[in-house]
Design a protein around this motif. Structure first.
Motif, PDB file in Angstrom:
ATOM      1  N   LYS A   1       0.817  -1.213   0.000  1.00 62.31           N
ATOM      2  CA  LYS A   1       0.000   0.000   0.000  1.00 62.31           C
ATOM      3  C   LYS A   1       0.856   1.271   0.000  1.00 62.31           C
ATOM      4  O   LYS A   1       0.383   2.345  -0.363  1.00 62.31           O
ATOM      5  CB  LYS A   1      -0.941   0.005   1.203  1.00 62.31           C
ATOM      6  N   MET A   2       2.112   1.140   0.438  1.00 57.96           N
ATOM      7  CA  MET A   2       3.011   2.294   0.439  1.00 57.96           C
ATOM      8  C   MET A   2       3.464   2.643  -0.978  1.00 57.96           C
ATOM      9  O   MET A   2       3.893   3.753  -1.253  1.00 57.96           O
ATOM     10  CB  MET A   2       4.236   1.996   1.318  1.00 57.96           C
ATOM     11  N   GLY A   3       3.354   1.676  -1.883  1.00 58.86           N
ATOM     12  CA  GLY A   3       3.805   1.891  -3.242  1.00 58.86           C
ATOM     13  C   GLY A   3       2.951   2.896  -3.997  1.00 58.86           C
ATOM     14  O   GLY A   3       1.820   3.199  -3.630  1.00 58.86           O
ATOM     15  N   GLY A   4       3.532   3.431  -5.066  1.00 58.68           N
ATOM     16  CA  GLY A   4       2.807   4.375  -5.916  1.00 58.68           C
ATOM     17  C   GLY A   4       3.384   5.777  -5.855  1.00 58.68           C
ATOM     18  O   GLY A   4       4.486   6.006  -5.356  1.00 58.68           O
ATOM     19  N   LYS A   5       2.620   6.704  -6.387  1.00 56.06           N
ATOM     20  CA  LYS A   5       3.066   8.087  -6.494  1.00 56.06           C
ATOM     21  C   LYS A   5       2.637   8.910  -5.288  1.00 56.06           C
ATOM     22  O   LYS A   5       1.498   8.839  -4.837  1.00 56.06           O
ATOM     23  CB  LYS A   5       2.494   8.718  -7.772  1.00 56.06           C
ATOM     24  N   TRP A   6       3.583   9.701  -4.778  1.00 63.36           N
ATOM     25  CA  TRP A   6       3.321  10.611  -3.669  1.00 63.36           C
ATOM     26  C   TRP A   6       3.794  12.016  -4.018  1.00 63.36           C
ATOM     27  O   TRP A   6       4.739  12.189  -4.784  1.00 63.36           O
ATOM     28  CB  TRP A   6       4.073  10.153  -2.413  1.00 63.36           C
ATOM     29  N   TYR A   7       3.134  12.997  -3.423  1.00 63.99           N
ATOM     30  CA  TYR A   7       3.595  14.381  -3.522  1.00 63.99           C
ATOM     31  C   TYR A   7       4.276  14.751  -2.203  1.00 63.99           C
ATOM     32  O   TYR A   7       3.746  14.475  -1.121  1.00 63.99           O
ATOM     33  CB  TYR A   7       2.434  15.337  -3.791  1.00 63.99           C
TER      34      TYR A   7
ATOM     35  N   ASP B   1      -4.050   5.662   1.310  1.00 64.83           N
ATOM     36  CA  ASP B   1      -4.713   6.285   0.166  1.00 64.83           C
ATOM     37  C   ASP B   1      -4.781   7.804   0.312  1.00 64.83           C
ATOM     38  O   ASP B   1      -5.317   8.487  -0.564  1.00 64.83           O
ATOM     39  CB  ASP B   1      -6.119   5.715  -0.021  1.00 64.83           C
ATOM     40  N   GLU B   2      -4.213   8.343   1.417  1.00 63.89           N
ATOM     41  CA  GLU B   2      -4.262   9.786   1.658  1.00 63.89           C
ATOM     42  C   GLU B   2      -2.888  10.397   1.928  1.00 63.89           C
ATOM     43  O   GLU B   2      -2.453  11.298   1.216  1.00 63.89           O
ATOM     44  CB  GLU B   2      -5.185  10.092   2.845  1.00 63.89           C
ATOM     45  N   TYR B   3      -2.220   9.937   2.979  1.00 66.90           N
ATOM     46  CA  TYR B   3      -0.966  10.586   3.387  1.00 66.90           C
ATOM     47  C   TYR B   3      -0.029   9.582   4.066  1.00 66.90           C
ATOM     48  O   TYR B   3      -0.430   8.491   4.464  1.00 66.90           O
ATOM     49  CB  TYR B   3      -1.239  11.745   4.353  1.00 66.90           C
TER      50      TYR B   3
END
Length: 230
Positions: free
Chosen positions: A79-85, A168-170
């Motif tokens: 769940k930590m994977g993916g794109k973050w700002y 899914d948020e922060y």
């Protein structure tokens, strides 16, 4: 009033050596002031002493508290994977103090590996349109949510801990950067979107204060364009 430190860790031997190094510098400066001759101007003042105590407390908080900051108990690698700002940035490091006025949001792409590590790619669009890019392989540890990696660019060891997240948020990330005998704390607030709530900003602010970051060194970064996919 100097803010109290919390979460003192008596077993952090390496952190202790850092504290005594800085403490000896501060103490020697105070001694030099008190050793002024009778014909010289005395510079000792309540304001100066307060400043010394404040600096000492900040160092104590950053060094000792970080050793007790643990990853979240229900960390989930996938769940930590993916794109973050990268929305929030907080550190007392000198380079940040000098450049924070020009810093803007960046992005971080995290890709879990089969071995349980995290491939990290951080990018930031520069004012001239070029792209600043940095990659690391963050290696897992025995503690879920805690990763370590060495930065060739900066020449430091990084101990990264995901301390809080709604995936899914922060995500709230705490990093201890060590070069030689000196350690610095860096807190990051990552978000799935470029807009965050005031409650989340306050959560990040309070966590940073609790880990020894000065109020003026806690930043919510302004929006920025994104680098094109290479």
């Amino acid at each position: 009033m100097v803010r109290q430190c919390t979460n003192y860790n008596k077993t952090a031997d390496k952190k202790n050596s850092t504290f005594f190094f800085f403490n000896s510098i501060l103490f020697s400066r105070v001694l030099r002031v008190h050793r002024k001759g009778p014909g010289e101007r005395a510079y000792t003042s309540t304001a100066m002493m307060t400043g010394v105590l404040k600096m000492l407390c900040v160092l104590l908080c950053a060094v000792f508290t970080s050793a007790d900051v643990m990853p979240m108990t229900d960390f989930n690698l996938e769940k930590m994977g993916g794109k973050w700002y990268l929305i929030g940035f907080a550190t007392n490091a000198k380079w940040f103090v000098s450049h924070k006025a020009n810093m803007k949001m960046g992005t971080a792409m995290m890709v879990p590996t089969e071995d349980g590590d995290l491939d990290l790619t951080c990018t930031n669009l520069k004012s001239d349109g070029s792209c600043w890019r940095l990659t690391h392989l963050a290696k897992k540890t025995e503690t879920p949510g805690r990763f370590v990696f060495y930065s060739q660019r900066w020449g430091n060891d990084n101990d990264m801990r995901v301390v809080d997240a709604k995936f899914d948020e922060y995500a709230l990330v705490h990093v201890i950067k060590t070069k030689g005998d000196v350690s610095e704390v860096l807190n990051k607030l990552l978000s799935r979107t470029t807009d965050i709530s005031d409650d989340l900003k306050e959560k990040f602010r309070q966590f940073s204060l609790d880990t020894g970051i000065l109020e003026e060194n806690i930043a919510i970064l302004p929006p920025n364009g994104e680098c094109s996919v290479a």
